[in-house]
Scaffold this active site. Structure first.
Site, mmCIF file in Angstrom:
data_model
loop_
_atom_site.group_PDB
_atom_site.id
_atom_site.type_symbol
_atom_site.label_atom_id
_atom_site.label_comp_id
_atom_site.label_asym_id
_atom_site.label_seq_id
_atom_site.Cartn_x
_atom_site.Cartn_y
_atom_site.Cartn_z
ATOM 1 N N HIS A 1 0.908 -1.149 0.172
ATOM 2 C CA HIS A 1 -0.091 0.131 -0.057
ATOM 3 C C HIS A 1 0.993 1.254 0.047
ATOM 4 O O HIS A 1 0.444 2.333 0.595
ATOM 5 C CB HIS A 1 -0.971 0.191 1.107
ATOM 6 C CG HIS A 1 -1.657 -1.143 1.523
ATOM 7 N ND1 HIS A 1 -3.097 -1.681 0.900
ATOM 8 C CD2 HIS A 1 -1.223 -2.412 1.950
ATOM 9 C CE1 HIS A 1 -3.352 -2.736 1.267
ATOM 10 N NE2 HIS A 1 -2.321 -3.400 2.115
ATOM 11 N N SER B 1 14.072 22.553 -15.200
ATOM 12 C CA SER B 1 12.868 23.320 -15.307
ATOM 13 C C SER B 1 13.106 24.786 -16.022
ATOM 14 O O SER B 1 14.421 25.255 -15.308
ATOM 15 C CB SER B 1 11.822 23.424 -14.086
ATOM 16 O OG SER B 1 11.133 24.559 -14.115
ATOM 17 N N LYS C 1 14.956 22.424 -10.039
ATOM 18 C CA LYS C 1 14.211 21.124 -10.360
ATOM 19 C C LYS C 1 15.335 20.437 -11.139
ATOM 20 O O LYS C 1 16.007 20.768 -11.767
ATOM 21 C CB LYS C 1 13.116 21.318 -11.373
ATOM 22 C CG LYS C 1 12.052 22.089 -10.698
ATOM 23 C CD LYS C 1 11.197 21.055 -9.556
ATOM 24 C CE LYS C 1 10.329 20.243 -10.339
ATOM 25 N NZ LYS C 1 9.036 20.765 -10.687
ATOM 26 N N GLU D 1 9.099 9.160 -16.700
ATOM 27 C CA GLU D 1 7.701 9.598 -16.851
ATOM 28 C C GLU D 1 7.131 8.989 -18.190
ATOM 29 O O GLU D 1 6.213 8.694 -18.440
ATOM 30 C CB GLU D 1 7.512 10.937 -16.360
ATOM 31 C CG GLU D 1 7.750 11.347 -15.206
ATOM 32 C CD GLU D 1 7.938 13.209 -15.139
ATOM 33 O OE1 GLU D 1 6.587 13.649 -14.853
ATOM 34 O OE2 GLU D 1 8.799 13.619 -15.239
#
Ligand code: ARG
Length: 457
Positions: free
Chosen positions: A153, A274, A280, A287
């Site tokens: 979980h 970024s 970043k 992704e």
């Protein structure tokens, strides 16, 4: 090529909807190989003269050389790769080119070409997955006893080792490889010679063409041969399942690279910055692997729905089989390469993993197991006692191992000093020695087996 009985040419939209050359040009090598095998067989069987067969074969080599040098010319009037090749052949060698299409049809031709293409695709994927597995093994070996939190979980559950975690992906990729290998065996029958749908009256030798093209045997039913796209679906389904695995690994990387986790530092080569937030370091490659799994599943679904309900034998719908196969293959190839690169170069922050494993009461099960083993307490009761110990530790802001013995004995008098030995994360993982468990000696044994298999291959 087929215009004999037509008075007028196609409407421009007809040309456009009908043409597959913009995408099936990717079958050019396979198309030439199929034609060469076919014409050699026609020559051997005396269906065309040996001289004509040799002329056609040499002409096909010239067309192949032109494709290699300049690419395949896209002319919508010629519809598809089969017509483009045949028409160029005719330009090069004259009317004798017209004998090539004896005893075959574009229906068995395209079925053969696409099988050859998918077979090559499987071989490429296989090489990529072998490299990914090898990278996983190397990193798992390095970290066979690095402790990290194991999750259920996505809650800290029990400590595991990073090597164990990586070997879980090694197992998934192993199943993918076996699925692709199964698909390859099943598809390795040659449809060439099924002709349009019913076979041919010419005395062709289907065994000869099958062998020449590296197939195990010719297919057994001409209707099925020209309308079967199971091999493409097998490939897409295996690709879908493989991409699911890659997407899960990618998702771990996304989570692990986040600041609250900080389990990995992604290599510069696989992250982006970024344009507005200088701090970043985005896990874009991971992704996109996650995203590509959606597109690959979409390709699989597209062909499933194209094939659904098609009567025998060939229907033009089946021309649409190629774009999803090509797209899925390109996406899968990129995904495998990106994940392999990330696995090879990522920095695992094992100090951080250990710290988190030590902070989440992850050894609570070990406490309960100790009560069962050392004090003969039934597991359900041990679970309850452990729950009280965890609550006490939580209330005091302590780890289980930091609770004083007296307080633990207040909860249950059967607890002794010996308990503390099982509360460390190292003791916890070392104890899980069941076959396939997370104990470092188990993990090393599985790694050794996998290495031996790799060397045997
Ligand atoms: N371009 C076609 C395809 O990919 C080749 C087969 C055409 N056959 C036909 N009967 N029109 O399916």
């Amino acid at each position: 090529m087929w215009g004999g009985r037509f008075a007028a040419g196609p409407a421009s939209v007809m040309r456009e909807i009908n043409a597959s050359i913009p995408f099936d040009k990717r079958l050019s090598q396979q198309d030439i190989a199929g034609s060469k095998a076919h014409v050699a067989m026609l020559g051997q069987q005396g269906i065309v003269s040996a001289e004509d067969a040799a002329t056609i074969s040499a002409g096909l080599d010239r067309v192949a050389a032109e494709y290699a040098a300049n690419g395949v010319p896209v002319d919508l009037d010629l519809e598809d790769i089969h017509m483009v090749t045949e028409s160029r052949l005719a330009e090069l060698i004259g009317p004798v080119a017209g004998r090539l299409h004896t005893a075959r049809s574009r229906n068995d031709q395209v079925a053969t070409d696409l099988r050859l293409w998918v077979r090559d695709a499987i071989d490429q994927v296989e090489a990529g997955l072998a490299a990914l597995q090898s990278a996983l093994l190397t990193r798992a070996e390095d970290h066979a006893d690095a402790v990290m939190p194991g999750f259920t979980h996505l809650q800290s559950a029990q400590p595991v080792t990073l090597g164990h975690h990586l070997m879980a992906y090694h197992a998934m990729i192993g199943r993918d490889r076996s699925r692709f290998a199964d698909a390859r065996v099943r598809m390795n029958e040659c449809p060439l010679g099924a002709a349009a749908l019913a076979g041919t009256g010419f005395p062709i030798d289907r065994h000869a063409t099958a062998v020449a093209l590296g197939f195990d045997r010719p297919t057994g039913n001409s209707l099925d041969s020209v309308s079967d796209r199971d091999f493409a679906l097998d490939y897409l389904m295996a690709a879908t399942q493989c991409s699911l695995h890659l997407s899960r690994l990618a998702e771990e990387f996304v989570i692990w690279a986040s600041q609250p986790f900080g389990f990995v530092k992604l290599p510069d080569a696989y992250s982006t910055g970024s344009s507005i937030m200088p701090q970043k370091r985005n896990p874009d490659a991971a992704e996109l692997v996650r995203g590509h799994a959606g597109r690959i599943a979409g390709c699989m679904t597209a062909l499933v729905i194209t094939m659904k309900g098609l009567p025998l034998a060939y229907s033009k719908d089946m021309q649409d089989d190629k774009p999803p196969v090509f797209e899925a293959h390109d996406l899968l190839g990129l995904s495998i390469a990106a994940m392999t690169g990330m696995i090879e170069t990522v920095t695992f922050r094992t100090d951080r993993m250990r710290a988190l494993a030590e902070s989440g009461y992850a050894t609570a099960t070990d406490l309960a197991d100790w009560l069962v083993r050392e004090a003969n307490v039934p597991f359900r009761e041990a679970h309850h006692i452990t729950g009280r110990a965890v609550k006490l530790a939580e209330d005091r802001g302590l780890q289980l191992a930091d609770l004083p013995l007296a307080d633990l004995q207040d909860i249950d008098a059967r607890i002794t000093d010996g308990l503390y030995a099982v509360l460390t994360v190292d003791a916890s993982v070392a104890s899980r020695r069941s076959h396939g468990g997370t104990a470092p000696d188990q993990v090393r044994a599985r790694i050794a087996e996998a290495r031996a298999k790799e060397h045997a291959a």
